[in-house]
Design a protein around this motif. Structure first.
Motif, PDB file in Angstrom:
ATOM      1  N   ALA A  54       0.813  -1.142   0.028  1.00  0.00           N
ATOM      2  CA  ALA A  54       0.037   0.093  -0.045  1.00  0.00           C
ATOM      3  C   ALA A  54       0.836   1.316  -0.009  1.00  0.00           C
ATOM      4  O   ALA A  54       0.252   2.267  -0.305  1.00  0.00           O
ATOM      5  CB  ALA A  54      -0.843  -0.050   1.208  1.00  0.00           C
ATOM      6  N   GLN A  55       2.047   1.157   0.432  1.00  0.00           N
ATOM      7  CA  GLN A  55       3.059   2.437   0.622  1.00  0.00           C
ATOM      8  C   GLN A  55       3.570   2.553  -0.855  1.00  0.00           C
ATOM      9  O   GLN A  55       4.305   3.482  -0.951  1.00  0.00           O
ATOM     10  CB  GLN A  55       3.910   2.104   1.660  1.00  0.00           C
ATOM     11  CG  GLN A  55       3.387   2.028   3.175  1.00  0.00           C
ATOM     12  CD  GLN A  55       4.616   1.863   4.104  1.00  0.00           C
ATOM     13  OE1 GLN A  55       5.322   2.861   4.075  1.00  0.00           O
ATOM     14  NE2 GLN A  55       4.183   1.090   4.906  1.00  0.00           N
ATOM     15  N   MET A  56       3.485   1.641  -1.779  1.00  0.00           N
ATOM     16  CA  MET A  56       4.021   1.751  -3.142  1.00  0.00           C
ATOM     17  C   MET A  56       3.003   1.513  -4.249  1.00  0.00           C
ATOM     18  O   MET A  56       2.986   0.719  -4.998  1.00  0.00           O
ATOM     19  CB  MET A  56       5.010   0.675  -3.297  1.00  0.00           C
ATOM     20  CG  MET A  56       6.091   0.735  -2.138  1.00  0.00           C
ATOM     21  SD  MET A  56       7.643  -0.321  -2.541  1.00  0.00           S
ATOM     22  CE  MET A  56       6.696  -1.896  -1.964  1.00  0.00           C
ATOM     23  N   PRO A  57       1.719   2.536  -4.241  1.00  0.00           N
ATOM     24  CA  PRO A  57       0.716   2.447  -5.169  1.00  0.00           C
ATOM     25  C   PRO A  57       1.091   2.575  -6.446  1.00  0.00           C
ATOM     26  O   PRO A  57       0.576   1.774  -7.403  1.00  0.00           O
ATOM     27  CB  PRO A  57      -0.233   3.541  -4.604  1.00  0.00           C
ATOM     28  CG  PRO A  57       0.780   4.671  -4.148  1.00  0.00           C
ATOM     29  CD  PRO A  57       1.933   3.842  -3.444  1.00  0.00           C
ATOM     30  N   GLU A  58       2.201   2.898  -6.948  1.00  0.00           N
ATOM     31  CA  GLU A  58       2.580   3.300  -8.316  1.00  0.00           C
ATOM     32  C   GLU A  58       3.194   1.996  -9.085  1.00  0.00           C
ATOM     33  O   GLU A  58       3.251   1.900 -10.163  1.00  0.00           O
ATOM     34  CB  GLU A  58       3.697   4.335  -8.555  1.00  0.00           C
ATOM     35  CG  GLU A  58       3.226   5.772  -8.402  1.00  0.00           C
ATOM     36  CD  GLU A  58       3.296   6.265  -6.696  1.00  0.00           C
ATOM     37  OE1 GLU A  58       2.824   7.163  -6.633  1.00  0.00           O
ATOM     38  OE2 GLU A  58       3.661   5.449  -5.807  1.00  0.00           O
ATOM     39  N   LEU A  59       3.498   1.077  -7.992  1.00  0.00           N
ATOM     40  CA  LEU A  59       3.970  -0.170  -8.784  1.00  0.00           C
ATOM     41  C   LEU A  59       2.746  -0.997  -9.473  1.00  0.00           C
ATOM     42  O   LEU A  59       1.637  -0.737  -8.904  1.00  0.00           O
ATOM     43  CB  LEU A  59       4.576  -1.122  -7.681  1.00  0.00           C
ATOM     44  CG  LEU A  59       5.896  -0.742  -6.929  1.00  0.00           C
ATOM     45  CD1 LEU A  59       6.411  -1.802  -6.427  1.00  0.00           C
ATOM     46  CD2 LEU A  59       6.929  -0.324  -8.183  1.00  0.00           C
ATOM     47  N   ASP A  60       2.898  -1.658 -10.485  1.00  0.00           N
ATOM     48  CA  ASP A  60       1.823  -2.186 -10.991  1.00  0.00           C
ATOM     49  C   ASP A  60       1.674  -3.732 -10.602  1.00  0.00           C
ATOM     50  O   ASP A  60       2.042  -4.703 -10.931  1.00  0.00           O
ATOM     51  CB  ASP A  60       2.350  -2.277 -12.619  1.00  0.00           C
ATOM     52  CG  ASP A  60       0.998  -3.181 -13.384  1.00  0.00           C
ATOM     53  OD1 ASP A  60      -0.153  -3.367 -12.899  1.00  0.00           O
ATOM     54  OD2 ASP A  60       1.199  -2.899 -14.832  1.00  0.00           O
ATOM     55  N   TRP A  61       0.909  -3.691  -9.584  1.00  0.00           N
ATOM     56  CA  TRP A  61       0.652  -4.856  -8.717  1.00  0.00           C
ATOM     57  C   TRP A  61      -0.194  -5.759  -9.468  1.00  0.00           C
ATOM     58  O   TRP A  61       0.276  -6.929  -9.671  1.00  0.00           O
ATOM     59  CB  TRP A  61      -0.209  -4.556  -7.308  1.00  0.00           C
ATOM     60  CG  TRP A  61       0.740  -3.813  -6.390  1.00  0.00           C
ATOM     61  CD1 TRP A  61       0.610  -2.324  -6.219  1.00  0.00           C
ATOM     62  CD2 TRP A  61       1.835  -4.354  -5.821  1.00  0.00           C
ATOM     63  NE1 TRP A  61       1.673  -1.916  -5.264  1.00  0.00           N
ATOM     64  CE2 TRP A  61       2.548  -3.007  -5.069  1.00  0.00           C
ATOM     65  CE3 TRP A  61       2.745  -5.423  -5.723  1.00  0.00           C
ATOM     66  CZ2 TRP A  61       3.699  -3.184  -4.518  1.00  0.00           C
ATOM     67  CZ3 TRP A  61       3.762  -5.373  -4.877  1.00  0.00           C
ATOM     68  CH2 TRP A  61       4.421  -4.325  -4.362  1.00  0.00           C
ATOM     69  N   PRO A  62      -1.219  -5.415 -10.395  1.00  0.00           N
ATOM     70  CA  PRO A  62      -2.122  -6.490 -11.077  1.00  0.00           C
ATOM     71  C   PRO A  62      -1.258  -6.777 -12.009  1.00  0.00           C
ATOM     72  O   PRO A  62      -1.264  -8.075 -12.496  1.00  0.00           O
ATOM     73  CB  PRO A  62      -3.189  -5.843 -11.668  1.00  0.00           C
ATOM     74  CG  PRO A  62      -3.286  -4.701 -10.614  1.00  0.00           C
ATOM     75  CD  PRO A  62      -1.953  -4.232 -10.193  1.00  0.00           C
ATOM     76  N   GLY A  63      -0.328  -6.161 -12.765  1.00  0.00           N
ATOM     77  CA  GLY A  63       0.715  -6.565 -13.907  1.00  0.00           C
ATOM     78  C   GLY A  63       1.491  -7.823 -13.469  1.00  0.00           C
ATOM     79  O   GLY A  63       1.700  -8.532 -14.171  1.00  0.00           O
ATOM     80  N   TRP A  64       2.141  -7.415 -12.309  1.00  0.00           N
ATOM     81  CA  TRP A  64       2.915  -8.621 -11.603  1.00  0.00           C
ATOM     82  C   TRP A  64       2.199  -9.810 -11.371  1.00  0.00           C
ATOM     83  O   TRP A  64       2.889 -10.918 -11.608  1.00  0.00           O
ATOM     84  CB  TRP A  64       3.754  -7.887 -10.560  1.00  0.00           C
ATOM     85  CG  TRP A  64       4.977  -7.179 -10.939  1.00  0.00           C
ATOM     86  CD1 TRP A  64       4.909  -5.711 -10.853  1.00  0.00           C
ATOM     87  CD2 TRP A  64       6.138  -7.698 -11.502  1.00  0.00           C
ATOM     88  NE1 TRP A  64       6.350  -5.477 -11.332  1.00  0.00           N
ATOM     89  CE2 TRP A  64       6.841  -6.329 -11.710  1.00  0.00           C
ATOM     90  CE3 TRP A  64       6.570  -9.032 -11.870  1.00  0.00           C
ATOM     91  CZ2 TRP A  64       8.339  -6.604 -12.144  1.00  0.00           C
ATOM     92  CZ3 TRP A  64       7.830  -9.222 -12.371  1.00  0.00           C
ATOM     93  CH2 TRP A  64       8.784  -8.069 -12.836  1.00  0.00           C
ATOM     94  N   ARG A  65       1.034  -9.776 -11.015  1.00  0.00           N
ATOM     95  CA  ARG A  65       0.280 -10.853 -10.508  1.00  0.00           C
ATOM     96  C   ARG A  65       0.017 -11.766 -11.603  1.00  0.00           C
ATOM     97  O   ARG A  65       0.151 -13.094 -12.030  1.00  0.00           O
ATOM     98  CB  ARG A  65      -1.079 -10.540  -9.787  1.00  0.00           C
ATOM     99  CG  ARG A  65      -0.840 -10.166  -8.396  1.00  0.00           C
ATOM    100  CD  ARG A  65      -2.080 -10.044  -7.693  1.00  0.00           C
ATOM    101  NE  ARG A  65      -1.735  -9.406  -6.320  1.00  0.00           N
ATOM    102  CZ  ARG A  65      -1.816  -7.837  -6.001  1.00  0.00           C
ATOM    103  NH1 ARG A  65      -2.123  -7.265  -6.991  1.00  0.00           N
ATOM    104  NH2 ARG A  65      -1.350  -7.561  -4.965  1.00  0.00           N
ATOM    105  N   THR A  66      -0.364 -10.864 -13.024  1.00  0.00           N
ATOM    106  CA  THR A  66      -0.556 -11.405 -14.155  1.00  0.00           C
ATOM    107  C   THR A  66       0.765 -12.262 -14.518  1.00  0.00           C
ATOM    108  O   THR A  66       0.758 -13.360 -15.232  1.00  0.00           O
ATOM    109  CB  THR A  66      -1.010 -10.443 -15.241  1.00  0.00           C
ATOM    110  OG1 THR A  66      -2.264  -9.838 -14.637  1.00  0.00           O
ATOM    111  CG2 THR A  66      -1.288 -11.333 -16.758  1.00  0.00           C
ATOM    112  N   VAL A  67       1.698 -11.452 -14.636  1.00  0.00           N
ATOM    113  CA  VAL A  67       3.093 -12.423 -15.133  1.00  0.00           C
ATOM    114  C   VAL A  67       3.558 -13.469 -14.199  1.00  0.00           C
ATOM    115  O   VAL A  67       3.886 -14.492 -14.741  1.00  0.00           O
ATOM    116  CB  VAL A  67       4.117 -11.244 -14.864  1.00  0.00           C
ATOM    117  CG1 VAL A  67       5.786 -11.838 -15.159  1.00  0.00           C
ATOM    118  CG2 VAL A  67       4.059 -10.090 -15.859  1.00  0.00           C
ATOM    119  N   MET A  68       3.096 -13.365 -12.999  1.00  0.00           N
ATOM    120  CA  MET A  68       3.435 -14.580 -12.071  1.00  0.00           C
ATOM    121  C   MET A  68       2.445 -15.803 -12.718  1.00  0.00           C
ATOM    122  O   MET A  68       3.146 -16.816 -12.755  1.00  0.00           O
ATOM    123  CB  MET A  68       3.257 -14.209 -10.495  1.00  0.00           C
ATOM    124  CG  MET A  68       3.534 -15.421  -9.775  1.00  0.00           C
ATOM    125  SD  MET A  68       3.274 -14.790  -8.004  1.00  0.00           S
ATOM    126  CE  MET A  68       1.572 -14.690  -7.835  1.00  0.00           C
TER     127      MET A  68
END
Length: 112
Positions: A54-68
Motif C-alpha cells: 500500500a505504501q507503493m501504489p505506483e507499482l503495477d501490482w495487477p501486472g506482476w500478478r498476471t506475469v506470475m
C-alpha cells in the motif's frame, strides 16, 4: 526483500539488453534465466505485506500478478509475458523502487 527485487530486475535488464524479441525467444538459456529472475521478482513482490504494498501504489501490482500466473503457463504464453515484463514492468518497477528508496528508506529495511 526489496533489494532482492532490485537485484533480480537488474539481472533481467542485463540479460535482455540489446536483444530483439525474436532473439529472446530463440535463446533458450537467456529465456530460462529471465523467466527465473522474473518469477523471483513476482513471488517476492507478492510476498510483501499488504501494508508495504500500500505504501507503493505506483507499482503495477495487477501486472506482476498476471506475469506470475503467465510464467507458469506453457512456453509461448510464458515467453510473451516474460518479454513484456522484461521490457515494461521491470524498468518501471526499478525506477519506482529508486524513488521509494530515496523517499522511504525504511521500506528497504523490512524483514519478513
Amino acid at each position: 526483500m526489496l533489494q532482492l527485487i532490485q537485484q533480480s530486475g537488474e539481472g533481467v535488464l542485463v540479460l535482455v539488453d540489446g536483444l530483439e524479441e525474436l532473439e529472446f525467444c530463440r535463446s533458450r538459456l537467456t529465456r530460462q534465466e529471465v523467466r527465473r529472475l522474473l518469477a523471483t521478482m513476482a513471488d517476492t513482490l507478492e510476498a510483501l505485506p499488504a501494508t508495504v504494498q500500500a505504501q507503493m501504489p505506483e507499482l503495477d501490482w495487477p501486472g506482476w500478478r498476471t506475469v506470475m500466473l503467465a510464467l507458469g503457463s506453457p512456453a509461448l504464453a510464458g515467453d510473451e509475458a516474460a518479454w513484456f515484463a522484461a521490457r515494461s514492468l521491470v524498468p518501471a518497477t526499478l525506477s519506482w523502487l529508486r524513488v521509494y528508496q530515496r523517499a522511504e528508506p525504511a521500506l528497504f529495511n523490512f524483514k519478513p
